[in-house]
Design a protein around this motif. Structure first.
Motif, PDB file in Angstrom:
ATOM      1  N   TYR A 144       0.283  -1.495 -10.600  1.00  0.00           N
ATOM      2  CA  TYR A 144       1.455  -0.828 -11.163  1.00  0.00           C
ATOM      3  C   TYR A 144       1.575   0.605 -10.654  1.00  0.00           C
ATOM      4  O   TYR A 144       2.679   1.078 -10.368  1.00  0.00           O
ATOM      5  N   CYS A 145       0.474   1.307 -10.509  1.00  0.00           N
ATOM      6  CA  CYS A 145       0.521   2.676  -9.975  1.00  0.00           C
ATOM      7  C   CYS A 145       0.931   2.676  -8.509  1.00  0.00           C
ATOM      8  O   CYS A 145       1.759   3.491  -8.088  1.00  0.00           O
ATOM      9  N   LEU A 146       0.347   1.761  -7.732  1.00  0.00           N
ATOM     10  CA  LEU A 146       0.738   1.671  -6.323  1.00  0.00           C
ATOM     11  C   LEU A 146       2.199   1.271  -6.209  1.00  0.00           C
ATOM     12  O   LEU A 146       2.939   1.822  -5.378  1.00  0.00           O
ATOM     13  N   GLY A 147       2.646   0.357  -7.040  1.00  0.00           N
ATOM     14  CA  GLY A 147       4.054  -0.042  -7.033  1.00  0.00           C
ATOM     15  C   GLY A 147       4.965   1.127  -7.360  1.00  0.00           C
ATOM     16  O   GLY A 147       6.024   1.295  -6.747  1.00  0.00           O
ATOM     17  N   ALA A 148       4.567   1.961  -8.321  1.00  0.00           N
ATOM     18  CA  ALA A 148       5.371   3.140  -8.665  1.00  0.00           C
ATOM     19  C   ALA A 148       5.445   4.109  -7.486  1.00  0.00           C
ATOM     20  O   ALA A 148       6.511   4.659  -7.193  1.00  0.00           O
ATOM     21  N   VAL A 149       4.332   4.312  -6.784  1.00  0.00           N
ATOM     22  CA  VAL A 149       4.331   5.192  -5.610  1.00  0.00           C
ATOM     23  C   VAL A 149       5.232   4.610  -4.528  1.00  0.00           C
ATOM     24  O   VAL A 149       6.020   5.334  -3.902  1.00  0.00           O
ATOM     25  N   ILE A 150       5.155   3.310  -4.315  1.00  0.00           N
ATOM     26  CA  ILE A 150       5.992   2.661  -3.299  1.00  0.00           C
ATOM     27  C   ILE A 150       7.470   2.794  -3.660  1.00  0.00           C
ATOM     28  O   ILE A 150       8.308   3.080  -2.795  1.00  0.00           O
ATOM     29  N   LEU A 151       7.810   2.618  -4.939  1.00  0.00           N
ATOM     30  CA  LEU A 151       9.208   2.771  -5.361  1.00  0.00           C
ATOM     31  C   LEU A 151       9.697   4.201  -5.164  1.00  0.00           C
ATOM     32  O   LEU A 151      10.835   4.419  -4.741  1.00  0.00           O
ATOM     33  N   LEU A 160      -8.952   1.241  -5.617  1.00  0.00           N
ATOM     34  CA  LEU A 160      -7.914   1.590  -6.596  1.00  0.00           C
ATOM     35  C   LEU A 160      -8.164   0.898  -7.928  1.00  0.00           C
ATOM     36  O   LEU A 160      -7.949   1.487  -8.991  1.00  0.00           O
ATOM     37  N   SER A 161      -8.615  -0.337  -7.874  1.00  0.00           N
ATOM     38  CA  SER A 161      -8.908  -1.072  -9.112  1.00  0.00           C
ATOM     39  C   SER A 161     -10.002  -0.380  -9.902  1.00  0.00           C
ATOM     40  O   SER A 161      -9.946  -0.304 -11.139  1.00  0.00           O
ATOM     41  N   ARG A 162     -11.011   0.142  -9.214  1.00  0.00           N
ATOM     42  CA  ARG A 162     -12.088   0.861  -9.900  1.00  0.00           C
ATOM     43  C   ARG A 162     -11.582   2.193 -10.461  1.00  0.00           C
ATOM     44  O   ARG A 162     -11.925   2.566 -11.586  1.00  0.00           O
ATOM     45  N   VAL A 163     -10.777   2.912  -9.690  1.00  0.00           N
ATOM     46  CA  VAL A 163     -10.269   4.217 -10.143  1.00  0.00           C
ATOM     47  C   VAL A 163      -9.386   4.056 -11.371  1.00  0.00           C
ATOM     48  O   VAL A 163      -9.492   4.822 -12.333  1.00  0.00           O
ATOM     49  N   PHE A 164      -8.501   3.047 -11.362  1.00  0.00           N
ATOM     50  CA  PHE A 164      -7.562   2.863 -12.470  1.00  0.00           C
ATOM     51  C   PHE A 164      -8.106   1.966 -13.573  1.00  0.00           C
ATOM     52  O   PHE A 164      -7.458   1.780 -14.591  1.00  0.00           O
ATOM     53  N   GLY A 165      -9.272   1.384 -13.366  1.00  0.00           N
ATOM     54  CA  GLY A 165      -9.899   0.597 -14.411  1.00  0.00           C
ATOM     55  C   GLY A 165      -9.573  -0.882 -14.391  1.00  0.00           C
ATOM     56  O   GLY A 165     -10.263  -1.657 -15.030  1.00  0.00           O
ATOM     57  N   SER A 166      -8.537  -1.283 -13.703  1.00  0.00           N
ATOM     58  CA  SER A 166      -8.187  -2.703 -13.606  1.00  0.00           C
ATOM     59  C   SER A 166      -7.270  -2.924 -12.407  1.00  0.00           C
ATOM     60  O   SER A 166      -6.567  -2.002 -11.982  1.00  0.00           O
TER      61      SER A 166
END
Length: 127
Positions: free
Chosen positions: A60-67, A48-54
C-alpha cells in the motif's frame, strides 16, 4: 544513405529543448523504471515488508508512492503539451473527440484491470 527529411519535419513540431518537454520525458521514463526496480528488489529482499511490518502495508505504501509519481508525470506531460506547437490538422472537433474516445477506452482498460487485480495485485502482486 538515409533520408532524414521526414524526421526533420517531425522535429519542427516538437521543441525538444523545452524544459517542460525534458521533464515530461524524464518522468515518463522514470516511473516504470522505479516501479519495476523497487518491485524486483522487494521480491528478492522483502526489505519493504520488514520495514513496514507486513507485505500488505509495504504494498500500500509503494502503491501510494507510485500513484503520487503518476500525478507528477501527468502534470509534467500536461505542461509540456501546453508549451509545444500544435499540429494544425488535429486542432479541430473530430481530433478533440477522437482523443476523448481514445482516453475513455484507455481509462476503461485501466479501471477494469485494477478491479480484476485489486490494489495489491496491481502494485506488487501477491508473490
Amino acid at each position: 544513405q538515409v533520408d532524414v527529411t521526414a524526421m526533420a519535419r517531425l522535429f519542427g513540431y516538437v521543441d525538444v529543448t523545452d524544459s517542460g518537454f525534458i521533464a515530461a520525458v524524464l518522468s515518463i521514463a522514470f516511473n516504470p523504471l522505479f516501479w519495476n526496480v523497487v518491485a524486483r528488489w522487494e521480491h528478492k529482499t522483502r526489505a519493504l515488508s520488514r520495514v513496514f511490518g507486513s507485505p500488505h502495508a509495504a504494498c500500500y505504501c509503494l502503491g501510494a508512492v507510485i500513484l503520487m509519481l503518476n500525478c507528477v508525470r501527468s502534470h509534467c506531460f500536461t505542461e509540456a503539451m501546453k508549451s509545444q506547437p500544435k499540429l494544425e490538422g488535429l486542432d479541430c472537433h473530430w481530433g478533440y473527440y477522437s482523443g476523448l474516445a481514445i482516453l475513455a477506452v484507455g481509462t476503461l482498460f485501466v479501471i477494469s484491470s485494477f478491479l480484476a487485480l485489486g490494489f495489491t495485485g496491481t502494485f506488487l502482486g501477491k508473490h
